[in-house]
Design a protein around this motif. Structure first.
Motif, PDB file in Angstrom:
ATOM      1  N   ALA A 130     -27.697  59.017 -53.818  1.00 27.53           N
ATOM      2  CA  ALA A 130     -26.997  59.918 -52.897  1.00 27.53           C
ATOM      3  C   ALA A 130     -25.811  60.648 -53.522  1.00 27.53           C
ATOM      4  CB  ALA A 130     -26.516  59.136 -51.677  1.00 27.53           C
ATOM      5  N   TYR A 131     -25.181  60.046 -54.538  1.00 28.06           N
ATOM      6  CA  TYR A 131     -23.965  60.613 -55.104  1.00 28.06           C
ATOM      7  C   TYR A 131     -24.135  61.164 -56.516  1.00 28.06           C
ATOM      8  CZ  TYR A 131     -21.691  58.152 -51.223  1.00 28.06           C
ATOM      9  OH  TYR A 131     -21.316  57.708 -49.975  1.00 28.06           O
ATOM     10  N   SER A 132     -25.354  61.226 -57.001  1.00 27.31           N
ATOM     11  CA  SER A 132     -25.559  61.659 -58.382  1.00 27.31           C
ATOM     12  C   SER A 132     -25.251  63.148 -58.543  1.00 27.31           C
ATOM     13  CB  SER A 132     -27.006  61.390 -58.802  1.00 27.31           C
ATOM     14  OG  SER A 132     -27.886  62.327 -58.204  1.00 27.31           O
ATOM     15  N   PRO A 133     -25.037  63.588 -59.778  1.00 27.08           N
ATOM     16  CA  PRO A 133     -24.945  65.024 -60.059  1.00 27.08           C
ATOM     17  C   PRO A 133     -26.347  65.610 -60.105  1.00 27.08           C
ATOM     18  CG  PRO A 133     -24.739  63.792 -62.101  1.00 27.08           C
ATOM     19  CD  PRO A 133     -24.837  62.775 -60.988  1.00 27.08           C
ATOM     20  N   GLY A 134     -26.458  66.893 -60.479  1.00 28.71           N
ATOM     21  CA  GLY A 134     -27.791  67.458 -60.598  1.00 28.71           C
ATOM     22  C   GLY A 134     -27.814  68.942 -60.868  1.00 28.71           C
ATOM     23  N   LEU A 135     -29.025  69.433 -61.035  1.00 25.75           N
ATOM     24  CA  LEU A 135     -29.283  70.854 -61.247  1.00 25.75           C
ATOM     25  C   LEU A 135     -29.314  71.593 -59.914  1.00 25.75           C
ATOM     26  CD1 LEU A 135     -32.239  70.357 -63.729  1.00 25.75           C
ATOM     27  CD2 LEU A 135     -30.027  71.352 -64.360  1.00 25.75           C
ATOM     28  N   TYR A 136     -29.014  72.875 -59.960  1.00 24.94           N
ATOM     29  CA  TYR A 136     -29.181  73.724 -58.785  1.00 24.94           C
ATOM     30  C   TYR A 136     -29.753  75.062 -59.279  1.00 24.94           C
ATOM     31  CZ  TYR A 136     -28.288  74.711 -53.847  1.00 24.94           C
ATOM     32  OH  TYR A 136     -28.441  74.969 -52.504  1.00 24.94           O
ATOM     33  N   GLN A 147     -36.753  80.125 -71.639  1.00 20.30           N
ATOM     34  CA  GLN A 147     -38.164  79.873 -71.949  1.00 20.30           C
ATOM     35  C   GLN A 147     -38.374  78.509 -72.597  1.00 20.30           C
ATOM     36  OE1 GLN A 147     -38.919  83.575 -74.220  1.00 20.30           O
ATOM     37  NE2 GLN A 147     -40.176  84.243 -72.489  1.00 20.30           N
ATOM     38  N   VAL A 148     -37.730  77.487 -72.002  1.00 16.65           N
ATOM     39  CA  VAL A 148     -37.966  76.132 -72.493  1.00 16.65           C
ATOM     40  C   VAL A 148     -39.351  75.672 -72.043  1.00 16.65           C
ATOM     41  CG1 VAL A 148     -35.499  75.648 -72.459  1.00 16.65           C
ATOM     42  CG2 VAL A 148     -36.927  74.942 -70.512  1.00 16.65           C
ATOM     43  N   LYS A 149     -39.833  74.623 -72.676  1.00 15.81           N
ATOM     44  CA  LYS A 149     -41.194  74.150 -72.431  1.00 15.81           C
ATOM     45  C   LYS A 149     -41.259  73.125 -71.298  1.00 15.81           C
ATOM     46  CE  LYS A 149     -43.709  73.167 -76.038  1.00 15.81           C
ATOM     47  NZ  LYS A 149     -44.250  72.413 -77.209  1.00 15.81           N
ATOM     48  N   LEU A 150     -40.283  72.232 -71.247  1.00 13.20           N
ATOM     49  CA  LEU A 150     -40.274  71.126 -70.280  1.00 13.20           C
ATOM     50  C   LEU A 150     -38.840  70.657 -70.117  1.00 13.20           C
ATOM     51  CD1 LEU A 150     -42.681  68.091 -70.145  1.00 13.20           C
ATOM     52  CD2 LEU A 150     -40.232  67.677 -70.400  1.00 13.20           C
ATOM     53  N   VAL A 151     -38.509  70.132 -68.935  1.00  8.21           N
ATOM     54  CA  VAL A 151     -37.159  69.633 -68.665  1.00  8.21           C
ATOM     55  C   VAL A 151     -37.236  68.236 -68.064  1.00  8.21           C
ATOM     56  CG1 VAL A 151     -35.049  69.960 -67.324  1.00  8.21           C
ATOM     57  CG2 VAL A 151     -36.215  71.943 -68.303  1.00  8.21           C
ATOM     58  N   GLY A 152     -36.438  67.321 -68.595  1.00  4.41           N
ATOM     59  CA  GLY A 152     -36.269  66.000 -68.009  1.00  4.41           C
ATOM     60  C   GLY A 152     -34.797  65.749 -67.758  1.00  4.41           C
ATOM     61  N   ILE A 153     -34.500  64.943 -66.737  1.00  2.41           N
ATOM     62  CA  ILE A 153     -33.095  64.682 -66.392  1.00  2.41           C
ATOM     63  C   ILE A 153     -32.951  63.255 -65.873  1.00  2.41           C
ATOM     64  CG2 ILE A 153     -33.376  65.639 -64.075  1.00  2.41           C
ATOM     65  CD1 ILE A 153     -30.461  66.763 -64.402  1.00  2.41           C
ATOM     66  N   ASP A 154     -31.781  62.663 -66.077  1.00  2.00           N
ATOM     67  CA  ASP A 154     -31.574  61.249 -65.763  1.00  2.00           C
ATOM     68  C   ASP A 154     -30.975  61.035 -64.377  1.00  2.00           C
ATOM     69  OD1 ASP A 154     -29.017  62.271 -66.329  1.00  2.00           O
ATOM     70  OD2 ASP A 154     -28.315  60.364 -67.173  1.00  2.00           O
ATOM     71  N   VAL A 155     -31.392  61.831 -63.407  1.00  2.00           N
ATOM     72  CA  VAL A 155     -30.900  61.688 -62.038  1.00  2.00           C
ATOM     73  C   VAL A 155     -32.076  61.536 -61.088  1.00  2.00           C
ATOM     74  CG1 VAL A 155     -28.772  62.959 -62.495  1.00  2.00           C
ATOM     75  CG2 VAL A 155     -30.785  64.185 -61.679  1.00  2.00           C
ATOM     76  N   GLN A 156     -31.774  61.446 -59.799  1.00  2.00           N
ATOM     77  CA  GLN A 156     -32.762  61.085 -58.789  1.00  2.00           C
ATOM     78  C   GLN A 156     -33.835  62.136 -58.547  1.00  2.00           C
ATOM     79  OE1 GLN A 156     -32.465  62.960 -55.597  1.00  2.00           O
ATOM     80  NE2 GLN A 156     -30.982  64.178 -56.738  1.00  2.00           N
ATOM     81  N   ALA A 157     -33.596  63.377 -58.906  1.00  2.00           N
ATOM     82  CA  ALA A 157     -34.577  64.436 -58.685  1.00  2.00           C
ATOM     83  C   ALA A 157     -34.243  65.631 -59.571  1.00  2.00           C
ATOM     84  CB  ALA A 157     -34.597  64.868 -57.216  1.00  2.00           C
ATOM     85  N   LEU A 158     -35.156  66.581 -59.647  1.00  2.00           N
ATOM     86  CA  LEU A 158     -34.862  67.819 -60.376  1.00  2.00           C
ATOM     87  C   LEU A 158     -33.739  68.589 -59.711  1.00  2.00           C
ATOM     88  CD1 LEU A 158     -38.414  69.196 -61.259  1.00  2.00           C
ATOM     89  CD2 LEU A 158     -36.830  67.951 -62.738  1.00  2.00           C
ATOM     90  N   ASP A 159     -33.569  68.372 -58.407  1.00  2.00           N
ATOM     91  CA  ASP A 159     -32.494  69.030 -57.676  1.00  2.00           C
ATOM     92  C   ASP A 159     -31.354  68.080 -57.387  1.00  2.00           C
ATOM     93  OD1 ASP A 159     -32.588  71.921 -56.501  1.00  2.00           O
ATOM     94  OD2 ASP A 159     -34.670  71.273 -56.605  1.00  2.00           O
ATOM     95  N   HIS A 160     -30.183  68.660 -57.301  1.00  2.00           N
ATOM     96  CA  HIS A 160     -28.995  67.952 -56.824  1.00  2.00           C
ATOM     97  C   HIS A 160     -29.338  67.261 -55.500  1.00  2.00           C
ATOM     98  CE1 HIS A 160     -24.883  67.343 -55.464  1.00  2.00           C
ATOM     99  NE2 HIS A 160     -24.456  67.675 -56.675  1.00  2.00           N
TER     100      HIS A 160
END
Length: 262
Positions: A130-136, A147-160
């Motif tokens: 619930a309190y993680s940061p993230g992409l928007y 034009q990156v190929k793939l994205v991974g992130i260490d939070v709960q979802a691709l979105d904030h």
């Protein structure tokens, strides 16, 4: 060169019984069907949403009439890239400027793993889910434009988390107290800052960039480095996502590096 000199790093969270789960209605159930003392073999059955633990999303997950997991080209899942440190605190938003300034430099055709530090909180708790940061939207658009190929992130979802159904988006709010808490902390309504429902999912996935959520494991060990990544989902016909094993490879002698012209 012998592959025995290569160093392999696990970037996946442990998957299975008792794992932390995104706060939604479907849960993961593991049942033992056969066991050695009775049957002489071990057989288990899993019932679960694939949107659990370290997993990859397909465009159809967030937008109708778009591709499935098997519609991604195979080259998307293997190649060189970077693991970048973009530390953020509670509800921090990763910006386009953060990505532009990241080191090593993010290049076109890179696989990009983003380390916010949130994977250290991985667990059945609000700090992670619930309190993680993230992409928007803006950061997602930067990755598409790069034009990156793939994205991974260490939070709960691709979105904030405040761009998901935890608050008043889609079928939400499942966690209405977050809106009250945000308004109290910031002095204005949450939707003033997060008016869109899962824009990072939609911007990246529909541009053909696979997205991996809940990256973890040895992520800190490779952060700040350029390396080779592999992360193949299984061939699930009409799958909208898939649990996945993510591996990074580094050659300490700098003799091995995989490049693709795709």
């Amino acid at each position: 060169m012998s592959t025995e000199t290569l160093q392999y790093f696990n970037l996946s969270q442990q998957w299975g019984h008792g794992m932390p789960e995104w706060p939604s209605s479907a849960s993961l159930n593991v049942r033992t069907l056969q066991f050695h003392a009775k049957d002489g073999v071990s057989v288990k059955e899993i019932e679960a949403s694939m949107h659990r633990g370290t997993h990859m999303d397909a465009p159809i997950h967030v937008l109708e009439n778009t591709p499935y997991i098997t519609d991604f080209e195979l080259y998307k899942f293997f190649g060189t890239g970077v693991a970048v440190s973009i530390p953020k605190e509670k509800w921090g938003v990763i910006t386009a400027d953060d990505l532009e300034a990241a080191t090593p430099k993010i290049r076109p055709n890179d696989i990009v793993m983003i380390n916010t530090g949130a994977h250290h909180y991985w667990g059945d708790n609000d700090d992670y889910f619930a309190y993680s940061p993230g992409l928007y939207k803006d950061a997602a658009q930067w990755l598409v434009d790069k034009q990156v190929k793939l994205v991974g992130i260490d939070v709960q979802a691709l979105d904030h988390p405040l761009g998901t159904k935890l608050v008043s988006h889609g079928t939400g709010p499942s966690h209405p107290w977050l809106e009250k808490e945000y308004a109290k902390e910031k002095g204005h309504p949450l939707l003033d800052d997060f008016p869109l429902w899962e824009p990072a999912h939609k911007v990246m996935l529909t541009a053909g960039i696979p997205g991996i959520e809940n990256v973890g494991g040895d992520l800190d060990k490779i952060t700040g480095k350029r390396c080779t990544f592999m992360c193949f989902p299984f061939r699930w016909f009409e799958g909208e996502g898939c649990g996945i094993r993510v591996v990074a490879v580094i050659d300490p002698e700098q003799k091995f590096r995989f490049e693709t012209g795709q």
